[in-house]
Design an enzyme around this catalytic site. Structure first.
Site, PDB file in Angstrom:
ATOM      1  N   TYR A   1      27.896  40.036  39.723  1.00  0.00           N
ATOM      2  CA  TYR A   1      26.515  41.352  40.107  1.00  0.00           C
ATOM      3  C   TYR A   1      25.489  40.402  39.379  1.00  0.00           C
ATOM      4  CZ  TYR A   1      26.576  45.712  42.635  1.00  0.00           C
ATOM      5  OH  TYR A   1      26.748  46.500  43.707  1.00  0.00           O
TER       6      TYR A   1
ATOM      7  N   LYS B   1      41.732  37.603  37.055  1.00  0.00           N
ATOM      8  CA  LYS B   1      42.091  36.642  37.455  1.00  0.00           C
ATOM      9  C   LYS B   1      42.671  35.947  36.639  1.00  0.00           C
ATOM     10  CE  LYS B   1      43.239  34.813  41.414  1.00  0.00           C
ATOM     11  NZ  LYS B   1      44.994  34.458  41.839  1.00  0.00           N
TER      12      LYS B   1
ATOM     13  N   ASP C   1      35.634  45.625  43.069  1.00  0.00           N
ATOM     14  CA  ASP C   1      34.167  45.432  44.504  1.00  0.00           C
ATOM     15  C   ASP C   1      35.260  45.605  45.548  1.00  0.00           C
ATOM     16  OD1 ASP C   1      31.927  45.659  46.150  1.00  0.00           O
ATOM     17  OD2 ASP C   1      32.217  44.279  46.056  1.00  0.00           O
TER      18      ASP C   1
END
Ligand code: NAP
Length: 386
Positions: free
Chosen positions: A136, A202, A276
């Site tokens: 973002y 991750k 998202d």
């Protein structure tokens, strides 16, 4: 004496004004019914997007931001993202200007709504997505640009091997932003008596961003919520004893889990990009974005909004689904301390949908369901409230 609460609202563009009008009516009816008239909402219209540009020549007037800051809350319809002008996205600009660092998306099943999965009722999750960092931030440079070449030289001098013809992007993730997001997620779980908070990352690949997000999250839980939370690894077969279980999952595994074991998760805390993807994937399991409410929260301001866009082809036709905005209104009521009003509103949306009363976007997913108009849907909700 009647208590009056001021709520600034942005009608929005496209279908925004019509779904906002019916949502306000339903929200007011829920407040009146649940408080016996002891609380009244004073709606104050503020503008952004197309409407603001036409009125004052600005996409996001300072007066709008000032009103939201003053009252600490707002209900917002969808806004057109201007193409080719200075503002990249109005939604991002609002979040940035008000430091709304947590995007909150509760996703649950409503009985009667057609779903693409076999057991949609098992989905009941609230996703807390970090709203200010990671992708973002939008830090990237075009392949071959002076900036990309400068970054390439720098990272090569530090040992990185990168192809010459690469575009370059940077995803920063800070301790400050990660911790405040996980803190907000745990507080929400405590307030709503939810059983777990799972950090989705991750970290197996990106140790110092995604992996650090997980580590900072555990640190917050261990230091600030030691009495009310327990890490999953410490359970070893014993019961959580009413404490919130803090878990973490690697993002790709989490996408399996939302399909195979959704009942094992209640709150998810995620960096920006994972959240998202996940929030739309979760919403798809229970009937799509038309039913997903959203909130963007900071420490002192919260903006509640429909998660879908302006759906221009449905504007002015009285057929758009107002559920996302109405349910965002319910989240707002809960946030300002009108919990029983929020639950009245949700209950009446539940019973309306359960009786097969729904707009065309949901009706077409099933068979033999006759769709109703936006205004008819709202009238059905009000009948159940009065
Ligand atoms: P969109 O407005 O969400 O619409 C995409 C499709 O989703 C519609 O064509 C329709 O699908 C369905 N849909 C969305 N909301 C619906 C509702 N309430 N009732 C019934 N169907 C609904 O996305 P978009 O077309 O990509 O974006 C249009 C504009 O909205 C753009 O300017 C975009 O930047 C803006 N936008 C704003 C926000 C926001 O303010 N939060 C979010 C996303 C997009 P079918 O055609 O299949 O019926």
């Amino acid at each position: 004496m009647t208590r009056r609460i001021v709520i600034p609202f942005i009608p929005g563009d496209g279908i925004g004004p019509e779904i906002m009008a019916v949502s306000k009516t339903a929200i007011e009816a829920a407040v009146r019914r649940s408080t016996d008239g002891a609380v009244e909402l004073d709606w104050v219209e503020v503008v952004a997007g197309d409407a603001a540009f036409k009125k004052v020549g600005q996409w996001l007037p300072q007066e709008t931001l000032a009103a939201i800051k003053e009252h600490g809350v707002a209900l917002k319809g969808p806004l057109t993202t201007p193409v080719g002008s200075g503002i990249r996205s109005l939604n991002v600009a609002i979040r940035h200007a008000l430091d709304l660092y947590a995007n909150i998306r509760p996703v649950r099943y409503f009985k009667g709504v057609p779903s693409p999965v076999r057991e949609p009722h098992k989905m009941n999750m609230v996703i807390f997505r970090e709203n200010t960092e990671d992708v973002y931030k939008g830090i990237e440079w075009k392949r071959g640009s002076a900036e990309a070449n400068a970054v390439l030289s720098l990272i090569r001098s530090m040992g990185a091997v990168v192809r010459d013809d690469s575009g370059i992007g940077i995803k920063p993730m800070s301790e400050t932003a990660s911790k405040r997001l996980v803190r907000a997620a745990i507080k929400y779980a405590i307030k709503h008596h939810l059983s777990s908070v799972t950090m989705v990352h991750k970290g197996n690949i990106m140790k110092f961003t995604e992996g650090a997000f997980r580590d900072w999250g555990y640190e917050v839980a261990n230091t600030e919520f030691a009495d009310s939370s327990v890490p999953e690894s410490a359970l070893k077969g014993s019961a959580a004893n009413a404490r919130i279980v803090i878990k973490d999952r690697i993002a790709d595994n989490m996408f399996q889990q939302i399909l195979t074991r959704p009942e094992e998760y209640s709150v998810l805390a995620t960096p920006n990009l994972n959240g998202d993807y996940l929030s739309d994937a979760c919403a798809a399991q229970v009937g799509g974005l038309g039913l997903a409410p959203g909130a963007n929260m900071g420490d002192s301001v919260a903006v509640f909004e429909a998660v879908h866009g302006t759906a221009p082809k449905y504007a002015g036709k009285d057929i758009a689904n107002p559920c996302s905005l109405m349910l965002s209104g319910a989240l707002m009521l809960d946030h300002i301390g009108l919990e029983s009003s929020a639950s009245e509103l949700v209950k009446s949306i539940e019973s309306t949908l359960a009786e097969g009363i729904m707009t065309q976007d949901l009706a077409r997913l099933g068979s033999g369901i006759e769709p109703v108009r936006t205004s008819e849907f709202c009238a059905a909700i009000i009948r159940r409230l009065s």
